[in-house]
Motif scaffolding. Structure first.
Motif, PDB file in Angstrom:
ATOM      1  N   SER A  51       0.816  -1.214   0.000  1.00 28.15           N
ATOM      2  CA  SER A  51       0.000   0.000   0.000  1.00 28.15           C
ATOM      3  C   SER A  51       0.847   1.261   0.000  1.00 28.15           C
ATOM      4  N   GLN A  73      -6.590  -7.020  -3.492  1.00 27.49           N
ATOM      5  CA  GLN A  73      -6.788  -5.577  -3.497  1.00 27.49           C
ATOM      6  C   GLN A  73      -6.347  -4.977  -4.835  1.00 27.49           C
ATOM      7  N   GLY A  75      -5.591  -1.990  -5.781  1.00 20.76           N
ATOM      8  CA  GLY A  75      -4.460  -1.072  -5.713  1.00 20.76           C
ATOM      9  C   GLY A  75      -3.128  -1.791  -5.655  1.00 20.76           C
ATOM     10  N   HIS A  76      -3.085  -2.912  -4.941  1.00 24.42           N
ATOM     11  CA  HIS A  76      -1.850  -3.695  -4.857  1.00 24.42           C
ATOM     12  C   HIS A  76      -1.462  -4.243  -6.224  1.00 24.42           C
ATOM     13  N   ARG A  78      -2.510  -3.167  -9.267  1.00 27.05           N
ATOM     14  CA  ARG A  78      -2.196  -2.084 -10.207  1.00 27.05           C
ATOM     15  C   ARG A  78      -0.777  -1.561  -9.990  1.00 27.05           C
ATOM     16  N   SER A  79      -0.415  -1.341  -8.736  1.00 25.84           N
ATOM     17  CA  SER A  79       0.925  -0.806  -8.453  1.00 25.84           C
ATOM     18  C   SER A  79       2.006  -1.810  -8.823  1.00 25.84           C
ATOM     19  N   HIS A 119     -12.286   1.281  -6.782  1.00 25.54           N
ATOM     20  CA  HIS A 119     -11.305   1.854  -5.866  1.00 25.54           C
ATOM     21  C   HIS A 119     -10.121   0.905  -5.650  1.00 25.54           C
ATOM     22  N   ASP A 120      -9.066   1.428  -5.052  1.00 25.51           N
ATOM     23  CA  ASP A 120      -7.875   0.624  -4.794  1.00 25.51           C
ATOM     24  C   ASP A 120      -8.089  -0.400  -3.691  1.00 25.51           C
ATOM     25  N   ASP A 121      -8.936  -0.073  -2.733  1.00 23.97           N
ATOM     26  CA  ASP A 121      -9.180  -0.973  -1.611  1.00 23.97           C
ATOM     27  C   ASP A 121     -10.631  -1.428  -1.634  1.00 23.97           C
TER      28      ASP A 121
END
Length: 326
Positions: A51, A73, A75-76, A78-79, A119-121
């Motif tokens: 995160s 998650q 966001g995890h 995607r990053s 959303h990311d989460d």
């Protein structure tokens, strides 16, 4: 020998994937917070919170033959794709059958999926939508594989679902046990060890696209019967009608005060996921009786009567049995 990066690797499935990769002679690194457990022996462990900015800085200095991610998650994922997509040759993401928009019917890899979580989460209530968003992020990569898992069982199961019946039968002895009355409900359970081996094998072979990672098709009634046999149960299975169970506040599938594996009609497709592509790609499955025997050994080690994340307490069950007789 391949360079393998497991994003995770300290939890149940991720840990087994990392362990199998070591056994196969690969150079394995696990990147995780380490809060779900310990990384297997003989891997390089990189502690990182996905995160946070810079989470992947310590693994950017080499090219990865295989990246395997088990996150839920968006966001995890995607990053990770943004940071590591350019230094990886093949990417595998472990998803779920919960991504499908209509889970009441038989499912193929081409069945429509839910709208992605924006959303990311995501909280557990949006698990399927979150996994769809994760899949979308991974699909931007040229060489990627998405493994949509069905119900996973086996030793060490943190959900306590498959182990509920075999442990209850073992502790009940000759006394009655409450079971779902909808015995014909379709169900599939894949042994976590077989799923881990398949994920790694498919990644090694360079498979791409979407594939199901699922067990053989059976029914809830058959799984309950085989669990009783594995435990040497000599009592009586008392079947309860779904409507009666709901009226007595017994939940489906999992969680507190539930009868695990029992599903509403809206989700029966989770027991009818097509396995033909998986078998073509090399999925090998041990007999369910073997899985149940190993699960019982694990349940005895952890304690048959321990607090569980899924199922009824014995006290609740006995009260329900008494109510059912009146």
């Amino acid at each position: 020998m391949a360079s393998v990066l497991v994003l995770g690797g300290t939890s149940w499935l991720g840990g087994l994937i990392a362990h199998d990769a070591v056994v196969r002679g690969h150079d394995v690194t696990c990147l995780a917070r380490g809060e779900s457990g310990h990384a297997p022996a003989n891997v390089t462990f990189v502690e990182a919170d996905r995160s946070r900015r810079g989470a992947y800085d310590d693994v950017l200095d080499r090219r990865w033959d295989l990246v395997i991610d088990v996150s839920r998650q968006p966001g995890h994922v995607r990053s990770a794709v943004e940071a590591l997509g350019g230094v990886s040759s093949h990417w595998t993401f472990v998803s779920t059958g919960s991504v499908y928009a209509d889970q009441s019917v038989a499912l193929t890899e081409e069945s429509p999926v839910l709208a992605p979580h924006p959303h990311d989460d995501a909280d557990p209530e949006h698990y399927g939508e979150a996994k769809v968003a994760c899949e979308q992020a991974v699909s931007a990569l040229r060489h990627h594989l998405i493994v949509r898992a069905g119900l996973i069982g086996g030793p060490g199961d943190p959900s306590d679902r498959l182990g509920y019946y075999v442990s209850r039968f073992a502790s009940a002895g000759a006394d009655p046990v409450l079971v779902p009355g909808d015995v014909a409900q379709p169900m599939q359970v894949v042994d976590v060890r077989d799923l881990a081996a398949f994920v790694l094998h498919a990644a090694e072979s360079g498979a791409t696209g979407v594939v199901h990672g699922v067990g053989e098709q059976t029914t809830v009634g058959e799984l309950v019967r085989r669990s009783a046999e594995a435990a040497g149960f000599t009592g009586r299975c008392v079947e309860a009608d779904p409507g009666w169970l709901r009226s007595h506040r017994v939940e489906e599938w999992m969680g507190p005060r539930s009868l695990p594996l029992w599903l509403p009609f809206s989700h029966r497709g989770m027991g009818m996921m097509d396995d033909r592509r998986a078998l073509d790609l090399g999925l090998a499955r041990r007999p369910v009786d073997s899985t149940l025997r190993d699960v019982l050994v694990d349940e005895r080690t952890r304690g048959l009567d321990r607090p569980r994340r899924a199922g009824l307490t014995r006290a609740d069950e006995l009260k329900l049995l008494a109510d059912l007789r009146t």
